[in-house]
Design an enzyme around this catalytic site. Structure first.
Site, short mmCIF file in Angstrom:
data_model
loop_
_atom_site.label_atom_id
_atom_site.label_comp_id
_atom_site.label_asym_id
_atom_site.label_seq_id
_atom_site.Cartn_x
_atom_site.Cartn_y
_atom_site.Cartn_z
N LYS A 134 0.83 -1.20 0.00
CA LYS A 134 0.00 0.00 0.00
C LYS A 134 0.86 1.25 0.00
O LYS A 134 0.55 2.25 -0.66
CB LYS A 134 -0.93 -0.01 1.21
CG LYS A 134 -1.80 1.24 1.31
CD LYS A 134 -2.82 1.13 2.44
CE LYS A 134 -3.70 2.38 2.48
NZ LYS A 134 -4.78 2.26 3.49
N HIS A 271 -11.56 -29.70 -35.91
CA HIS A 271 -12.65 -28.90 -35.33
C HIS A 271 -13.28 -29.59 -34.13
O HIS A 271 -14.50 -29.65 -33.97
CB HIS A 271 -13.71 -28.60 -36.39
CG HIS A 271 -13.17 -27.86 -37.58
ND1 HIS A 271 -12.49 -26.67 -37.48
CD2 HIS A 271 -13.18 -28.18 -38.90
CE1 HIS A 271 -12.11 -26.28 -38.69
NE2 HIS A 271 -12.52 -27.18 -39.56
#
Length: 517
Positions: A134, A271
């Protein structure tokens, strides 16, 4: 003098890192086991209790949760009120934090008890990391041992780490603590029987050039670094970068391959549907049978096998057997290994992707599918019943050869897009009907494919779901089908059974369907 607070579970390289910090003018503050390692390594570390003025208590559960620590981390050093309070309470700034966390994941993966797992939930470590991150404008936070050299080099060159580096290190911290908390939350929620939230952890494997189409952005992530039959954990040893569609197809291929265990098996896939598959006495026979079942569709497709590919097999896979010397264009070849001779054979096709995947047990996995604004989650369809004579619902019992083909066809049709019908003979796919709006249409495609390749009788038909009417079976019997495997469960099952009996066609019901949308 600047101050560094060091408390790590993974002590790899920490002595060298702290010696480097000392040489750059840092005082080292440490805790418990880390301090012992540092002192034995020649680092002049001082104890955290000398900073807080309070001893470690509760078996070490409380040692860094103190204003003398978090005040030194969180003070905004260009804010007068903060500076005044730091001076008032005789708090010293902490300029660098080096912390990695208790090994919670390793603990639960070891099968430890619930109490041991809870004891390995880190509290002080994440708190220090978050405080330092922070306040990254002023504090360098190191949570990854791979960043030790970067931090030392920047301090050596600039007197401190750059802001850009501190920001990146802070971002890594919040990623680490988010992953850590997610892991704990998943574990605790599972123990508590809660399911109203879902947490997914994933690590980036690679950025892809694009998705299914060039205008779609795509990335590839890993959710399990140890899973077998996984493209995320496979090794690419030759060829171009995998595309989004390559990855989809390769994953579908691996899901089929794992059905066959050690039985020599070869697959051609396009596919996400098999276009040719076969078992054989060895890989060479399996491949030739699979290829010859559909030599057209394999063009531009994927080949997968559960056997190590040797030089002889590689040369068979490379060439079109209908036209001597003509190469087959393939996108990807997947195998659990390649011999040196195989690699030499494939080296002449440098764009061909060769992927070596891990064999092994395959535990139950969750399957995720996105829908607009939501996510569908289900158990992956990993269960496949072995086809046995006692599943027979007709008067005629299948022969040993028919049972074997039923079992083979059932394993394949499970992985064909629904509505799905597969026609097989002698452990080889002869025709595949995939993704049709009605089951008769799927059967017609599969059987017509078989006929076009000269297989007009002796076909075994496998269906992923029940026959709603007897029309699919009727079409099959008229066109060379001699045995059928299907789930059963239709209100009109008896119509199909009666038709099969009238034609002496054995049929088995598995009691399990395999829809694949």
């Amino acid at each position: 003098m600047k101050r560094a607070l060091v408390s790590v579970t993974d002590k790899t390289g920490v002595v060298e890192f702290c010696k480097g910090l000392e040489s750059l003018g840092y005082e080292i503050v440490s805790t418990g086991g880390t301090k012992k390692v540092l002192i034995s390594g020649g680092v002049k570390a001082i104890d955290i209790s000398d900073v807080t003025g309070f001893p470690e208590i509760l078996d070490g559960r409380v040692k860094t949760l103190h204003p003398m620590v978090h005040g030194g981390l969180l003070a905004v050093r260009d804010k007068e009120s903060h500076v005044a309070q730091i001076k008032e309470h005789n708090i010293e700034y902490i300029d660098l934090v080096c912390v990695n966390l208790y090994a919670f994941k390793k603990t639960i993966e070891s099968g430890a008890s619930f109490d041991d797992a809870v004891e390995n939930i880190d509290i002080g470590g994440p708190s220090m990391l978050r405080s330092a991150a922070k306040n990254h404008k002023f504090v360098t936070v190191v949570s990854d041992i791979n960043d030790y050299d970067l931090v030392l080099n920047e301090i050596k060159e600039y007197g401190n780490t750059t802001y850009e580096t501190r920001l990146k290190l802070a971002a890594k911290v919040y990623t680490l603590t988010a992953e850590y908390d997610t892991m704990i939350a998943k574990y605790m929620r599972e123990k508590a029987g809660l399911s109203e939230k879902l947490f997914i952890e994933a690590d980036l494997v690679q950025n892809l050039r694009y998705g299914e189409n060039p205008h779609q952005e795509a990335k590839f992530y890993s959710t399990d670094k140890n899973l077998s039959y996984s493209l995320a954990n496979a090794k690419q040893i030759q060829g171009k970068e995998l595309s989004y569609n390559n990855i989809q197809d390769a994953n579908a291929a691996l899901n089929i391959v794992k059905e066959f265990g050690n039985t020599p098996f070869a697959l051609g896939l396009k596919h996400m549907n098999p276009c040719g598959a076969a078992i054989g006495k060895d890989l060479k026979e399996a491949w030739l049978k699979a290829y010859e079942s559909d030599p057209v569709s394999i063009f531009g497709g994927i080949v997968a096998t559960n056997q190590i590919i040797d030089g002889e097999a590689a040369n068979l896979i490379k060439f079109d057997h209908g036209e001597k010397g003509k190469s087959i264009f393939l996108e990807v070849i997947l195998a659990p290994g390649f011999t040196d001779e195989a690699l030499k054979a494939f080296a002449k096709r440098p764009d061909l992707r060769l992927i070596e995947y891990k064999l092994g047990d395959y535990p139950k996995q969750k399957q995720y599918v996105t829908v607009n604004g939501g996510l569908l989650v289900q158990d992956q369809d990993t269960l496949t019943k072995e086809i046995k004579e006692d599943m027979t619902v007709t008067n005629s019992l299948p022969t040993k050869e028919q049972l074997a083909d039923m079992d083979f066809g059932w394993k394949i049709v499970k992985h064909v897009k629904s509505n799905a019908i597969v026609a097989v003979k002698n452990g080889t796919t002869c025709g595949v009907g995939a993704g049709q709006m009605n089951r008769v249409g799927a059967a017609k495609i599969a059987i017509e494919e078989a006929h076009s390749r000269g297989v007009t009788d002796g076909l075994v038909l496998a269906s992923d779901a029940f026959f709603p009417f007897a029309d699919t079976l009727e079409y099959g019997i008229k066109n060379g089908v001699i045995a059928v495997v299907q789930p059963g469960g239709s209100k009109k099952d008896q119509d199909s059974i009666d038709l099969a009996n009238a034609n002496n066609v054995p049929m088995v019901f598995t009691g399990m369907r395999h829809f694949k949308h």
